[in-house]
Design a protein around this motif. Structure first.
Motif, PDB file in Angstrom:
ATOM      1  N   UNK A 212      47.178  48.291  51.672  1.00 29.64           N
ATOM      2  CA  UNK A 212      48.500  47.663  51.771  1.00 29.64           C
ATOM      3  C   UNK A 212      48.421  46.156  51.576  1.00 29.64           C
ATOM      4  N   UNK A 213      47.374  45.536  52.104  1.00 32.02           N
ATOM      5  CA  UNK A 213      47.261  44.084  52.040  1.00 32.02           C
ATOM      6  C   UNK A 213      46.761  43.590  50.695  1.00 32.02           C
ATOM      7  N   UNK A 214      46.131  44.458  49.911  1.00 36.72           N
ATOM      8  CA  UNK A 214      45.524  44.017  48.659  1.00 36.72           C
ATOM      9  C   UNK A 214      46.177  44.656  47.437  1.00 36.72           C
ATOM     10  N   UNK A 215      45.702  45.810  46.918  1.00 35.30           N
ATOM     11  CA  UNK A 215      46.274  46.298  45.656  1.00 35.30           C
ATOM     12  C   UNK A 215      47.745  46.662  45.728  1.00 35.30           C
ATOM     13  N   UNK A 216      48.219  47.198  46.865  1.00 34.66           N
ATOM     14  CA  UNK A 216      49.621  47.592  46.949  1.00 34.66           C
ATOM     15  C   UNK A 216      50.536  46.374  46.889  1.00 34.66           C
ATOM     16  N   UNK A 217      50.149  45.293  47.566  1.00 37.03           N
ATOM     17  CA  UNK A 217      50.989  44.092  47.627  1.00 37.03           C
ATOM     18  C   UNK A 217      50.761  43.140  46.467  1.00 37.03           C
ATOM     19  N   UNK A 218      49.522  43.080  45.965  1.00 35.59           N
ATOM     20  CA  UNK A 218      49.191  42.052  44.979  1.00 35.59           C
ATOM     21  C   UNK A 218      48.541  42.600  43.714  1.00 35.59           C
ATOM     22  N   UNK A 219      48.274  43.896  43.668  1.00 36.69           N
ATOM     23  CA  UNK A 219      47.581  44.446  42.514  1.00 36.69           C
ATOM     24  C   UNK A 219      46.109  44.055  42.539  1.00 36.69           C
ATOM     25  N   UNK A 220      45.355  44.522  41.556  1.00 35.56           N
ATOM     26  CA  UNK A 220      43.952  44.122  41.465  1.00 35.56           C
ATOM     27  C   UNK A 220      43.889  42.652  41.047  1.00 35.56           C
ATOM     28  N   UNK A 221      42.936  41.905  41.589  1.00 36.63           N
ATOM     29  CA  UNK A 221      42.861  40.476  41.253  1.00 36.63           C
ATOM     30  C   UNK A 221      42.421  40.259  39.812  1.00 36.63           C
ATOM     31  N   UNK A 222      42.665  39.057  39.321  1.00 37.25           N
ATOM     32  CA  UNK A 222      42.191  38.679  37.987  1.00 37.25           C
ATOM     33  C   UNK A 222      41.219  37.516  38.122  1.00 37.25           C
TER      34      UNK A 222
END
Length: 402
Positions: A212-222
């Protein structure tokens, strides 16, 4: 040794409050509870048999203290100079990439923790926040930039220009990563170079807080600092990483060091040295320091530990350039052993990453606080007051006569 038939039962703290972490091992347990398997393999794994990674920690166990007693240690301090500026302790937060999969804006949070601890922070080329974002998030932090050379010269030249503009006080060139290490356990979680396996992807869903805090809210990082150099059809998380690796020139040499030294006028450090001959070459190359490093045991397996080379390297460099080491630091006593054997400061990577993974900036700050507290207590028990009083006379190698 303190247990009899498994009693008393012992468990590391694995909750959510970083202030309840007593040691780095507790933050590691918290990280293991929060992170999915693929992220843990990236954080924890080494190359092939992981022998180099194992040696990094084992090397510290080979040295035992010979403490002095009846010494007034009421005024002890870990304060020291790092590249000519004061620091609260002889520690540098190492450059680490892909921190965005551990915690959103992980690079900025690490910088904030370093600022709070009054130690330098080194940002990786493969970080997920831009260098400008990090500078804004932690104004006043001692911000260093780590460089991977890839593609044409215009890329590293542009990165140096931006690093200077962002206020980075030092440049760190990683020398031992032009061929990517064989990190087998990390690769077992991927299908080729493009995506996670179905099982790894499904397993990540069993960590709802992280998801919830990472891919769901912000997607995978670039890879925000270098993404503009990557072809547009290869800018996804896994594809971009693979493209950079494929375009790192195996022709990197001392001539490259000379070209970078000519362009970068601030302090310049080489990281990845594990050979006495390379230490000598570094002294003659005009750099300001070297970091003995096996890249966390993630590149060539079965290397010596940086700690193994440290006494010889100190004899070579004398006081001509700064000498640092990284790898295997989990305790404040590790910090003291490295300094006693010749390190001007110790670079730590996984320890603050455990804190970051467990609880963001507060967790990373707690990791640095733990190391400092342990070292402050141990330096007093060792019978010295200052870092510059540490030396090999306070250590005995296991198996050798004192």
């Amino acid at each position: 040794m303190a247990q009899l038939d498994g009693t008393p039962a012992r468990h590391y703290y694995a909750g959510f409050n970083p202030q309840r972490a007593i040691a780095i091992a507790d933050l590691r347990a918290m990280a293991h509870k929060r992170l999915p398997r693929f992220a843990l393999e990236y954080l924890e794994g080494g190359a092939e048999d992981e022998a180099a990674m194992f040696r990094e920690q084992r090397a510290f166990a080979d040295w035992r203290f010979m403490p002095k007693t009846l010494v007034d240690v009421s005024r002890r301090t870990l304060a020291t100079d790092i590249l000519g500026r004061s620091a609260a302790m002889p520690l540098v937060v190492s450059p680490t990439g892909l921190n965005g999969i551990l915690h959103v804006h992980g690079d900025s949070l690490l910088a904030e923790a370093a600022l709070r601890a009054d130690v330098p922070f080194v940002q990786s080329t493969m970080s997920n926040d831009t260098m400008e974002e990090v500078a804004r998030a932690a104004p006043g932090v001692r911000h260093w930039w780590q460089l991977y050379v890839f593609g044409g010269d215009e890329i590293w030249q542009e990165l140096l220009r931006r690093a200077d503009g962002a206020g980075c006080e030092a440049l760190v060139l990683t020398t031992n990563a032009q061929i990517f290490g064989d990190r087998e356990w990390q690769r077992r979680n991927q299908v080729g170079k493009s995506r996670l396996t179905v099982l790894a992807a499904l397993e990540s869903l069993t960590h709802p807080r992280w998801f919830a805090e990472n891919p769901l809210s912000h997607g995978l990082p670039s890879f925000a600092n270098i993404i503009d150099f990557v072809p547009k059809d290869q800018r996804s998380f896994f594809a971009a990483s693979s493209w950079v690796r494929a375009n790192q020139p195996t022709s990197l040499s001392w001539d490259t060091v000379a070209k970078i030294r000519q362009r970068w006028k601030k302090p310049f450090v080489l990281k990845g040295i594990l050979c006495p001959d390379d230490v000598r070459r570094a002294v003659d190359s005009g750099v300001d320091g070297v970091v003995l490093s096996s890249h966390g045991g993630r590149q060539l397996d079965w290397t010596i530990s940086p700690l193994d080379l440290l006494p010889v390297a100190r004899e070579i460099v004398g006081d001509r350039i700064a000498l640092y080491m990284s790898g295997g630091v989990r305790r404040g006593t590790d910090l003291l052993k490295a300094c006693a054997l010749g390190a001007d400061a110790v670079w730590v990577g996984r320890a603050p990453l455990y804190g970051l993974s467990a609880a963001g900036a507060a967790g990373a700050a707690r990791a640095l606080e733990i190391l400092k507290t342990e070292a402050e207590n141990a330096v007093g028990l060792l019978g010295v007051n200052r870092v510059d009083e540490l030396g090999p006379h306070l250590l005995a190698h296991q198996g050798r006569a004192a």
